[in-house]
Scaffold this motif. Structure first.
Motif, mmCIF file in Angstrom:
data_model
loop_
_atom_site.group_PDB
_atom_site.id
_atom_site.type_symbol
_atom_site.label_atom_id
_atom_site.label_comp_id
_atom_site.label_asym_id
_atom_site.label_seq_id
_atom_site.Cartn_x
_atom_site.Cartn_y
_atom_site.Cartn_z
ATOM 1 N N SER A 1 -6.997 -7.034 -16.495
ATOM 2 C CA SER A 1 -5.652 -6.482 -16.527
ATOM 3 C C SER A 1 -4.855 -7.041 -17.706
ATOM 4 N N TRP B 1 -10.513 -9.291 -12.233
ATOM 5 C CA TRP B 1 -9.576 -8.176 -12.384
ATOM 6 C C TRP B 1 -8.326 -8.613 -13.148
ATOM 7 N N LEU C 1 -8.406 -19.044 -5.644
ATOM 8 C CA LEU C 1 -9.067 -18.066 -4.766
ATOM 9 C C LEU C 1 -10.578 -18.223 -4.766
ATOM 10 N N MET D 1 0.835 -1.203 0.000
ATOM 11 C CA MET D 1 0.000 0.000 0.000
ATOM 12 C C MET D 1 0.870 1.253 0.000
ATOM 13 N N SER E 1 -1.166 -8.221 -6.668
ATOM 14 C CA SER E 1 -1.356 -9.575 -6.143
ATOM 15 C C SER E 1 -0.400 -9.885 -5.001
ATOM 16 N N SER E 2 -0.861 -10.714 -4.080
ATOM 17 C CA SER E 2 0.071 -11.258 -3.100
ATOM 18 C C SER E 2 -0.022 -12.774 -3.022
ATOM 19 N N ILE E 3 -1.216 -13.317 -3.180
ATOM 20 C CA ILE E 3 -1.357 -14.767 -2.984
ATOM 21 C C ILE E 3 -2.046 -15.466 -4.145
ATOM 22 N N GLY E 4 -2.302 -14.757 -5.201
ATOM 23 C CA GLY E 4 -3.012 -15.367 -6.330
ATOM 24 C C GLY E 4 -2.106 -16.282 -7.133
ATOM 25 N N GLN F 1 -5.989 -6.518 1.735
ATOM 26 C CA GLN F 1 -7.057 -6.937 0.824
ATOM 27 C C GLN F 1 -7.234 -5.931 -0.311
ATOM 28 N N SER G 1 -12.809 -13.122 -7.815
ATOM 29 C CA SER G 1 -11.461 -12.692 -7.439
ATOM 30 C C SER G 1 -10.464 -12.801 -8.584
#
Lengths: 166, 655
Positions: free
Chosen positions: B566, B562, B353, B233, B271-274, B266, B559
């Protein structure tokens, strides 16, 4: 992170007039996206340098008591008569912005957007949102936004309408 | 020592936290709430049954999912989240602590005050400062007073005492992924000007008070803090990675027993965990924490699904405990399989996800790969020995048919699969070949089925098309036919289009059965159309998608929408929505927009990715030829991978 400042001080009145005209043309061109918006729905766009979202209740309350023309400008996008009417209002903090959605653009990003022809503004906005150069805040719940007719517009911008744990 | 334990000696070596020893260095992470519980926060029978399975995973330390600590529910993030603000909730917590101890693990209770993401039953959420939401799922913010902060600290301490009284060995507080603790720590949401805001020292004050409060309330019990190594962030005023580590230092100085390093919020714009994040991508954060805080236990597991990789990280001194959640939702036997050197049998978490997509729809979470998750309490989801052994023919070796086949075989049935192509996997193989996120995740599902069909002795007849004629030659050889023949592109939708014979089928393109050109129009922007378009564009083709609907990605998991949006943007794929095809010519496609106006799209390849039709003819053909005829997956209603796997499992469990 230090706030960005514009490279050159804006000639405010003329710039605002130009910005209003550009955004008005943009919304008129893509009117179908906003056809479902309820009258009274309102969005705003402020430059990052004018944004003080986190100032908190106390500061916001002080500002509310003294909103004046020295406040940074907010482009206000009001739904009316089946379209969007663009205007400029002083931005007195998020609690008093009176908007459903607020776009906060890094100053450079806003300048870039407003240098584009009207048919290129929304696609560029979408890209800048994805890149993080434009941030987006919501002041209504998901259901309220749906009821107010925002879904098409938000979807066109590629915003995750239902949350995006990624 | 079991054979797999010898291969992964670090992971399966004993550990210690506080005065408790652990049988291995695997921590089941609370990771996310299940949404299986009662609306008032009481733990349900459904949850107890699930937790019993979690307790049996073989982890040395098990963290029970986050409970909100306040009676108003300001900390409540999910409609069916569990509560720990009153003694009346304790009997079920006692039961869960008992399950965990019976399994020989250390029991940790997470206390989760969601802050910015809380107040789900209320008209507001609480935060350090009034920073509006970026996701409309959440509630408008209210700023906390100093008195309110003190109340929340006390509520956490009371909740910790309650957890210990219920039999838990320790507690955990969490900032993951943007909850109240994170809101105070982060400059993005903490713009206070009092003692709780401003400097990093001040922003960390709430965390230090929480740690002190809980430590004083439960002095003999370990406390774990989950903290961001990266918020993602920072572009919008959040903490930099350096600041995240300064905050960890504060937690270490307060005597916290373990830091669990996490990644992202969130609402973070990346992305962090996708599935698009490579396994191991974030390990550097854990390694940095371990280097900075060598005397504090570090747990880590974000996008680190593989026990072999985890073992290597522990060996390299990057962290002390492998924290794992979603891979254990996908396969609760993962640790046992690793210990027994049966990793080839593991059902990998494929990062779809689905779990989180459902939570954001306010539904209980489920898992694409584990149909029984959340249904452990229901007999219909248990694999029990068949009362009568049947001979079963499964028509189609896609995910639905394969899942049905292996489930039925586990129950003792004799299973034969007929597959008209030369390999198993169905259209999942094509999806994997074209997937831009992480093709290996999807390919791992096919590999799993290859292993399991062999291990279970399932006969797979490749290159055999099930037809009435074939069946007539096999009358009385089978008791059951399962039609899992999948679905096909509905070309009839294009019947009104002139020149439709020039159009290729998206499934043929995805399988690589037909060549494509450099200038492509794809008709249909559902998942299949998007995957094909993205794949071709990534190889250099100029691609345009034509979609009659208002939006693209209509059938894509929430989820992941996006991600497709993109890619479409990044790859320069033109999308024309509310547009229909008028005619196809050797030169391209003529289309008409709903807004009015016709245009010609030049193309050397036109691909139909219109909605699919189920392949159901065999239901009718076989009706009077075999005792039982059943169906599953896309052959019933064309949908996605999770529906195929889940239906195949449910059918296999009851045949």
């Amino acid at each position: 992170m230090p706030m960005e400042t514009p490279a050159t001080p804006p000639s405010r009145t003329k710039d605002r007039r130009d910005a209003v005209a550009l955004w008005q043309a943009t919304f008129d061109r893509d009117a179908a996206l906003f056809a479902d918006l309820r009258p009274g729905a309102r969005m705003g766009l402020v430059a990052r340098s004018g944004w003080h979202a986190g100032a908190g209740r106390r500061i916001a309350a002080m500002r509310a008591a003294a909103v004046d023309d020295s406040d940074p400008p907010m482009l206000a996008f009001d739904a009316a008569d089946g379209g969007i009417r663009v205007d400029v209002r002083p931005f007195g903090g998020v609690e008093h912005a009176g908007v459903d959605l607020l776009f906060v653009a890094e100053d450079r990003a806003q300048a870039d957007l407003e240098a584009l022809p009207c048919d290129a503004v929304l696609p560029a906005m979408k890209r800048l949102l994805r890149e993080g150069a434009v941030m987006f805040f919501v002041f209504r719940t998901k259901g309220e936004l749906q009821d107010a007719g925002y879904e098409d517009f938000l979807d066109s911008l590629g915003l995750a309408f239902l949350g995006a744990c990624r | 020592m079991k054979p797999g334990e010898r291969k992964l000696p670090e992971l399966f070596g004993p550990g210690r936290i506080g005065r408790f020893t652990t049988k291995n260095l695997i921590k089941y992470g609370a990771c996310c709430v299940s949404n299986y519980n009662e609306r008032d926060g009481r733990i349900s029978k459904r949850e107890l049954a699930r937790t019993r399975v979690i307790a049996g995973t073989g982890c040395g330390m098990i963290t029970n999912q986050g409970a909100y600590p306040d009676p108003l529910g300001e900390g409540k993030a999910y409609f069916r989240q569990i509560a720990i603000h009153d003694d009346r909730f304790l009997p079920e917590f006692e039961e869960i602590a008992g399950y965990i101890h019976d399994a020989g693990a250390v029991a940790i209770q997470q206390i989760l005050h969601a802050g910015r993401y809380g107040g789900i039953d209320l008209g507001y959420c609480i935060q350090p400062s009034v920073v509006p939401q970026t996701l409309p799922h959440f509630r408008p913010p209210r700023e906390m007073t100093v008195e309110h902060i003190a109340d929340v600290v006390r509520q956490h301490a009371d909740a910790a005492k309650r957890a210990i009284r219920a039999g838990f060995d320790g507690t955990e507080i969490t900032s993951f992924m943007g909850y109240l603790l994170a809101n105070f720590n982060s400059r993005f949401t903490n713009q206070r000007t009092d003692a709780y805001g401003g400097s990093i020292e001040n922003r960390g004050r709430f965390m230090r008070e929480l740690i002190d409060g809980i430590k004083q309330a439960t002095p003999d019990h370990p406390l774990i803090v989950r903290l961001n190594g990266a918020e993602l962030m920072d572009r919008w005023g959040g903490n930099t990675e350096d600041e995240c580590f300064e905050l960890m230092q504060q937690a270490v100085d307060c005597g916290v027993d373990m830091i669990s390093v996490t990644v992202g919020w969130q609402e973070a714009p990346e992305s962090s965990i996708g599935r698009d994040i490579a396994p191991g991508h974030w390990n550097y954060l854990a390694a940095r924490a371990k280097k900075l805080f060598p005397d504090t236990l570090i747990a880590f597991g974000n996008r680190l699904p593989d026990p072999v990789m985890a073992n290597e990280c522990i060996r390299a001194g990057e962290f002390d405990f492998w924290e794992v959640c979603r891979p254990l939702l996908a396969d609760p036997d993962l640790v046992h399989k690793a210990a027994e050197d049966r990793l080839d049998e593991v059902r990998r978490c494929v990062g779809s996800l689905n779990c989180l997509s459902r939570l954001f729809r306010d539904l209980p979470y489920t898992c694409t790969m584990n149909p029984a998750l959340g249904h452990e309490v229901e007999p219909g989801y248990r694999i029990t020995p068949a009362e009568v052994r049947k001979k079963i023919m499964v028509v189609g070796a896609g995910p639905a048919g394969l899942e049905c086949a292996i489930t039925a075989a586990k129950r003792g049935h004799e299973v034969v699969i007929l597959e008209k192509s030369g390999r198993i996997g169905g259209n999942l193989v094509a999806y994997a070949q074209n997937d831009l996120a992480r093709a290996d995740d999807l390919a791992s599902i096919v590999r799993h089925y290859e292993v399991m069909t062999k291990k279970l002795g399932i006969e797979v007849r490749l290159g055999v098309e099930a037809t009435p004629k074939l069946m007539r030659g096999m009358l009385h050889q089978f008791d059951v036919a399962v039609v899992a023949a999948g679905a096909r592109i509905d070309r009839d939708r294009l019947r009104i289009v002139a020149g439709q014979e020039l159009v290729l089928d998206a499934i043929d393109v995805a399988h690589g059965r037909v060549p494509t050109g450099r200038e492509v129009v794809v008709i249909g922007a559902g998942k299949i159309g998007l995957v094909v378009a993205e794949s071709l564009a990534s190889k250099g083709a100029k691609v345009t998608i034509v979609e009659e609907d208002k939006r693209i990605a209509g059938d894509v998991m929430p989820s992941f929408k996006w991600r497709h949006a993109s890619w479409v943007e990044e790859l320069g794929i033109a999308t024309l929505v509310q547009t229909r095809v008028l005619r196809v010519t050797p030169q391209g496609v003529d289309v008409a927009s709903e807004k009015g106006g016709e245009r010609h799209l030049a193309a050397d390849t036109v691909i139909a990715a219109t909605p699919r039709l189920p392949n159901q003819q065999l239901f009718h053909d076989f009706e009077w030829m075999i005792d039982e005829v059943h169906g599953c997956g896309d052959a019933l209603v064309p949908r996605g991978l999770d529906a195929a796997i889940h239906e195949g499992f449910r059918l296999g469990a009851r045949l």
